[in-house]
Design an enzyme around this catalytic site. Structure first.
Site, PDB file in Angstrom:
ATOM      1  N   TYR A  75       0.831  -1.216   0.000  1.00 29.69           N
ATOM      2  CA  TYR A  75       0.000   0.000   0.000  1.00 29.69           C
ATOM      3  C   TYR A  75       0.864   1.265   0.000  1.00 29.69           C
ATOM      4  CZ  TYR A  75      -4.146  -2.784   0.120  1.00 29.69           C
ATOM      5  OH  TYR A  75      -5.133  -3.674  -0.255  1.00 29.69           O
ATOM      6  N   GLN A 110     -15.450   2.492  -5.791  1.00 29.62           N
ATOM      7  CA  GLN A 110     -14.742   1.358  -5.182  1.00 29.62           C
ATOM      8  C   GLN A 110     -13.251   1.674  -5.119  1.00 29.62           C
ATOM      9  OE1 GLN A 110     -16.378  -2.616  -6.908  1.00 29.62           O
ATOM     10  NE2 GLN A 110     -16.911  -1.055  -8.398  1.00 29.62           N
ATOM     11  N   ASP A 113      -7.994   5.409  -4.761  1.00 34.06           N
ATOM     12  CA  ASP A 113      -7.206   6.589  -5.147  1.00 34.06           C
ATOM     13  C   ASP A 113      -8.007   7.854  -4.846  1.00 34.06           C
ATOM     14  OD1 ASP A 113      -8.801   7.532  -7.488  1.00 34.06           O
ATOM     15  OD2 ASP A 113      -8.160   5.663  -8.435  1.00 34.06           O
ATOM     16  N   HIS A 128     -14.583   1.298  -0.469  1.00 33.35           N
ATOM     17  CA  HIS A 128     -13.489   0.366  -0.144  1.00 33.35           C
ATOM     18  C   HIS A 128     -12.313   1.062   0.526  1.00 33.35           C
ATOM     19  CE1 HIS A 128     -15.001  -2.742  -3.358  1.00 33.35           C
ATOM     20  NE2 HIS A 128     -15.700  -2.764  -2.248  1.00 33.35           N
ATOM     21  N   CYS A 136      -6.584   3.262  13.151  1.00 32.74           N
ATOM     22  CA  CYS A 136      -5.949   2.715  14.355  1.00 32.74           C
ATOM     23  C   CYS A 136      -6.783   1.553  14.897  1.00 32.74           C
ATOM     24  CB  CYS A 136      -5.801   3.804  15.420  1.00 32.74           C
ATOM     25  SG  CYS A 136      -5.036   3.165  16.922  1.00 32.74           S
ATOM     26  N   THR A 196     -16.099  -0.866 -14.011  1.00 38.96           N
ATOM     27  CA  THR A 196     -15.986  -1.954 -13.023  1.00 38.96           C
ATOM     28  C   THR A 196     -16.403  -3.270 -13.664  1.00 38.96           C
ATOM     29  OG1 THR A 196     -16.754  -2.803 -10.875  1.00 38.96           O
ATOM     30  CG2 THR A 196     -18.245  -1.300 -12.034  1.00 38.96           C
ATOM     31  N   SER A 197     -15.702  -4.349 -13.294  1.00 39.16           N
ATOM     32  CA  SER A 197     -15.973  -5.654 -13.899  1.00 39.16           C
ATOM     33  C   SER A 197     -17.213  -6.309 -13.325  1.00 39.16           C
ATOM     34  CB  SER A 197     -14.762  -6.577 -13.703  1.00 39.16           C
ATOM     35  OG  SER A 197     -14.541  -6.774 -12.319  1.00 39.16           O
TER      36      SER A 197
HETATM   37  C1  BJW Z   1     -12.046   0.278 -18.436  1.00 39.02           C
HETATM   38  C2  BJW Z   1     -10.900   0.858 -18.924  1.00 39.02           C
HETATM   39  C3  BJW Z   1     -11.060   2.115 -19.466  1.00 39.02           C
HETATM   40  C4  BJW Z   1     -10.302  -1.004 -18.177  1.00 39.02           C
HETATM   41  N1  BJW Z   1     -12.247   2.688 -19.500  1.00 39.02           N
HETATM   42  N2  BJW Z   1     -13.233   0.851 -18.479  1.00 39.02           N
HETATM   43  C5  BJW Z   1     -16.876 -16.229  -1.773  1.00 39.02           C
HETATM   44  C6  BJW Z   1     -15.820 -16.376  -0.890  1.00 39.02           C
HETATM   45  C7  BJW Z   1     -15.376 -15.300  -0.112  1.00 39.02           C
HETATM   46  C8  BJW Z   1     -15.961 -14.054  -0.206  1.00 39.02           C
HETATM   47  C9  BJW Z   1     -17.008 -13.928  -1.091  1.00 39.02           C
HETATM   48  C10 BJW Z   1     -17.458 -14.986  -1.851  1.00 39.02           C
HETATM   49  N3  BJW Z   1     -18.478 -14.573  -2.645  1.00 39.02           N
HETATM   50  C11 BJW Z   1     -18.686 -13.262  -2.397  1.00 39.02           C
HETATM   51  C12 BJW Z   1     -17.791 -12.848  -1.467  1.00 39.02           C
HETATM   52  C13 BJW Z   1     -17.663 -11.477  -0.928  1.00 39.02           C
HETATM   53  C14 BJW Z   1     -16.510 -10.734  -1.526  1.00 39.02           C
HETATM   54  C15 BJW Z   1     -16.550 -10.876  -3.034  1.00 39.02           C
HETATM   55  O1  BJW Z   1     -17.317 -10.214  -3.718  1.00 39.02           O
HETATM   56  N4  BJW Z   1     -15.735 -11.735  -3.610  1.00 39.02           N
HETATM   57  C16 BJW Z   1     -15.806 -11.984  -5.050  1.00 39.02           C
HETATM   58  C17 BJW Z   1     -14.420 -11.788  -5.653  1.00 39.02           C
HETATM   59  C18 BJW Z   1     -16.371 -13.358  -5.267  1.00 39.02           C
HETATM   60  N5  BJW Z   1     -16.668  -9.353  -1.119  1.00 39.02           N
HETATM   61  C19 BJW Z   1     -16.198  -8.920   0.039  1.00 39.02           C
HETATM   62  O2  BJW Z   1     -15.539  -9.607   0.773  1.00 39.02           O
HETATM   63  C20 BJW Z   1     -16.574  -7.500   0.400  1.00 39.02           C
HETATM   64  N6  BJW Z   1     -17.210  -7.494   1.662  1.00 39.02           N
HETATM   65  C21 BJW Z   1     -18.399  -8.080   1.854  1.00 39.02           C
HETATM   66  O3  BJW Z   1     -19.004  -8.665   0.965  1.00 39.02           O
HETATM   67  O4  BJW Z   1     -18.884  -7.932   3.119  1.00 39.02           O
HETATM   68  C22 BJW Z   1     -20.143  -8.545   3.427  1.00 39.02           C
HETATM   69  C23 BJW Z   1     -21.228  -7.517   3.578  1.00 39.02           C
HETATM   70  C24 BJW Z   1     -21.456  -6.592   2.589  1.00 39.02           C
HETATM   71  C25 BJW Z   1     -22.473  -5.661   2.722  1.00 39.02           C
HETATM   72  C26 BJW Z   1     -23.240  -5.628   3.837  1.00 39.02           C
HETATM   73  C27 BJW Z   1     -23.000  -6.567   4.855  1.00 39.02           C
HETATM   74  C28 BJW Z   1     -21.988  -7.507   4.710  1.00 39.02           C
HETATM   75  C29 BJW Z   1     -15.325  -6.631   0.495  1.00 39.02           C
HETATM   76  C30 BJW Z   1     -14.706  -6.429  -0.839  1.00 39.02           C
HETATM   77  C31 BJW Z   1     -13.402  -5.646  -0.711  1.00 39.02           C
HETATM   78  C32 BJW Z   1     -12.752  -5.435  -2.063  1.00 39.02           C
HETATM   79  N7  BJW Z   1     -11.471  -4.930  -1.895  1.00 39.02           N
HETATM   80  C33 BJW Z   1     -10.662  -4.657  -3.093  1.00 39.02           C
HETATM   81  C34 BJW Z   1      -9.186  -4.400  -2.681  1.00 39.02           C
HETATM   82  C35 BJW Z   1      -9.030  -3.280  -1.724  1.00 39.02           C
HETATM   83  C36 BJW Z   1      -8.586  -2.010  -2.332  1.00 39.02           C
HETATM   84  C37 BJW Z   1      -7.213  -2.032  -2.945  1.00 39.02           C
HETATM   85  O5  BJW Z   1      -6.311  -2.738  -2.518  1.00 39.02           O
HETATM   86  O6  BJW Z   1      -7.087  -1.306  -3.926  1.00 39.02           O
HETATM   87  O7  BJW Z   1     -11.229  -3.579  -3.825  1.00 39.02           O
HETATM   88  S1  BJW Z   1     -10.624  -5.996  -4.287  1.00 39.02           S
HETATM   89  C38 BJW Z   1     -10.596  -4.969  -5.707  1.00 39.02           C
HETATM   90  O8  BJW Z   1     -11.778  -5.289  -6.479  1.00 39.02           O
HETATM   91  C39 BJW Z   1     -10.736  -3.526  -5.187  1.00 39.02           C
HETATM   92  C40 BJW Z   1     -11.782  -3.003  -6.139  1.00 39.02           C
HETATM   93  O9  BJW Z   1     -12.438  -1.883  -5.571  1.00 39.02           O
HETATM   94  C41 BJW Z   1     -12.675  -4.184  -6.389  1.00 39.02           C
HETATM   95  C42 BJW Z   1     -13.487  -4.076  -7.650  1.00 39.02           C
HETATM   96  O10 BJW Z   1     -12.674  -4.103  -8.789  1.00 39.02           O
HETATM   97  P1  BJW Z   1     -13.035  -3.239 -10.063  1.00 39.02           P
HETATM   98  O11 BJW Z   1     -12.992  -1.811  -9.724  1.00 39.02           O
HETATM   99  O12 BJW Z   1     -14.290  -3.729 -10.666  1.00 39.02           O
HETATM  100  O13 BJW Z   1     -11.778  -3.531 -11.017  1.00 39.02           O
HETATM  101  P2  BJW Z   1     -11.579  -4.715 -12.071  1.00 39.02           P
HETATM  102  O14 BJW Z   1     -10.155  -4.782 -12.386  1.00 39.02           O
HETATM  103  O15 BJW Z   1     -12.241  -5.960 -11.635  1.00 39.02           O
HETATM  104  O16 BJW Z   1     -12.417  -4.211 -13.356  1.00 39.02           O
HETATM  105  C43 BJW Z   1     -11.985  -3.080 -14.098  1.00 39.02           C
HETATM  106  C44 BJW Z   1     -12.951  -2.879 -15.251  1.00 39.02           C
HETATM  107  O17 BJW Z   1     -12.571  -1.699 -15.930  1.00 39.02           O
HETATM  108  C45 BJW Z   1     -12.904  -4.012 -16.287  1.00 39.02           C
HETATM  109  O18 BJW Z   1     -14.236  -4.424 -16.585  1.00 39.02           O
HETATM  110  C46 BJW Z   1     -12.251  -3.385 -17.508  1.00 39.02           C
HETATM  111  O19 BJW Z   1     -12.787  -3.850 -18.745  1.00 39.02           O
HETATM  112  C47 BJW Z   1     -12.604  -1.934 -17.326  1.00 39.02           C
HETATM  113  N8  BJW Z   1     -11.660  -1.012 -17.941  1.00 39.02           N
HETATM  114  N9  BJW Z   1      -9.828  -0.051 -18.724  1.00 39.02           N
HETATM  115  C48 BJW Z   1     -13.324   1.970 -19.015  1.00 39.02           C
HETATM  116  N10 BJW Z   1      -9.971   2.764 -19.981  1.00 39.02           N
END
Ligand code: BJW
Length: 255
Positions: A75, A110, A113, A128, A136, A196-197
């Site tokens: 990080y 999400q 940055d 996120h 802390c 977002t994916s």
């Molecule tokens: C473009 C482009 C351009 C490219 N123009 N587009 C089974 C087992 C264990 C857990 C789970 C499970 N099933 C479900 C879960 C829950 C889990 C989850 O969803 N897991 C799945 C992977 C299955 N979720 C959690 O654990 C979350 N908490 C939770 O559910 O708590 C329970 C609860 C919720 C609500 C109420 C009560 C209880 C927490 C999730 C935390 C995610 N953290 C991260 C990392 C931290 C931040 C960091 O280090 O940066 O967050 S993971 C990562 O993925 C990051 C992102 O915010 C997140 C989403 O990713 P994003 O933004 O969609 O990126 P990509 O790369 O996936 O997609 C990019 C897209 O852009 C693509 O489509 C490209 O095509 C496109 N693109 N260039 C336009 N120029």
């Protein structure tokens, strides 16, 4: 994976409770794709972060317990990278929407940055967490943290050493401001998902909630995301082109 609550942590948003609308007409959800053309990696594309490091090594509470130095280093590097990148035309167009629209807009990102706030968005929730904050584990304080974090950095509030972690929502933890987001989704009339994916829940389910509530739902992405069939309309292409075009054409008087 057990779910851990972030209940101790105060507001994870930028705007603060006074600025965040409760029942906005427009809710915009952004993901890593919107920052890609600013120079920040997405997670799941071929050149994405999760093809370089393992989620289990850096983005879970267990990883932090096992190897805090490794997680802090990951990080720290991403925090430092923010000095070299700038908001792009898509971030700027969304900030303009907030200024131009006579009703209320809520931007839920999400992304950890700070490009939306640097573009001028104010009604913003970082569901996120934020790279430039630390939390802390002892007193729950959420601190502004622009520089490096080490396993023995002292907390500015309680002064305890070694209790600070990145203010990031890891897998298995509850995203921030969920009640506020849920209410907004249930009352909005337009929901737009950008860059977002649709892989990670609960964000991946927002389109369903907004659609059930009667909102028009729009996907803007480079390619169809996992939930593409749930959207009413879609526009595919790079965010810096498609987002400004879409917003310029949007009839704000009809929302
Ligand atoms: C473009 C482009 C351009 C490219 N123009 N587009 C089974 C087992 C264990 C857990 C789970 C499970 N099933 C479900 C879960 C829950 C889990 C989850 O969803 N897991 C799945 C992977 C299955 N979720 C959690 O654990 C979350 N908490 C939770 O559910 O708590 C329970 C609860 C919720 C609500 C109420 C009560 C209880 C927490 C999730 C935390 C995610 N953290 C991260 C990392 C931290 C931040 C960091 O280090 O940066 O967050 S993971 C990562 O993925 C990051 C992102 O915010 C997140 C989403 O990713 P994003 O933004 O969609 O990126 P990509 O790369 O996936 O997609 C990019 C897209 O852009 C693509 O489509 C490209 O095509 C496109 N693109 N260039 C336009 N120029």
């Amino acid at each position: 994976m057990p779910v851990k609550s972030n209940a101790q942590s105060p507001v994870g948003s930028t705007g603060g409770p006074g600025i965040l609308p409760e029942r906005p007409a427009i809710v915009v959800l952004t993901g890593a794709g919107i920052s890609k053309e600013s120079g920040l990696a997405t997670f799941r594309d071929a050149d994405g972060t999760w093809n370089r490091v393992r989620i289990e090594d850096v983005a879970t509470p267990e990883a932090f317990e096992t190897d805090p130095l490794m997680v802090q280093s990951f990080y720290n590097a991403r925090r430092a990278q923010l000095a070299d990148v700038h908001p792009n035309a898509a971030h700027i167009a969304l900030a303009e929407l907030e200024r131009r629209f006579p009703g209320e807009v809520l931007l839920v990102t999400q992304n950890v940055d700070d490009l939306h706030e640097r573009a001028g968005s104010r009604a913003l929730i970082h569901m996120h967490g934020e790279l430039k904050k630390a939390r802390c584990l002892n007193c729950g304080a959420v601190l502004s943290w622009p520089g490096d974090l080490t396993p023995d950095s002292p907390c500015d509030r309680c002064r305890r050493l070694g209790q600070l972690r990145p203010h990031i929502v890891w897998f298995g933890e509850v995203p921030l401001e969920m009640d506020r987001i849920q209410t907004a989704l249930e009352h909005c009339r337009l929901f737009v998902s950008i860059g977002t994916s649709g892989t990670v829940y609960p964000a991946a389910g927002f389109v369903w909630t907004a659609g059930q509530a009667g909102a028009r739902t729009v996907e803007i992405n480079l390619e169809p995301g996992n939930g593409a069939s749930l959207f009413d309309e879609a526009f595919y292409g790079p965010a810096t082109r498609v987002v400004p075009e879409f917003l310029a054409r949007l009839d704000l008087t009809a929302i």
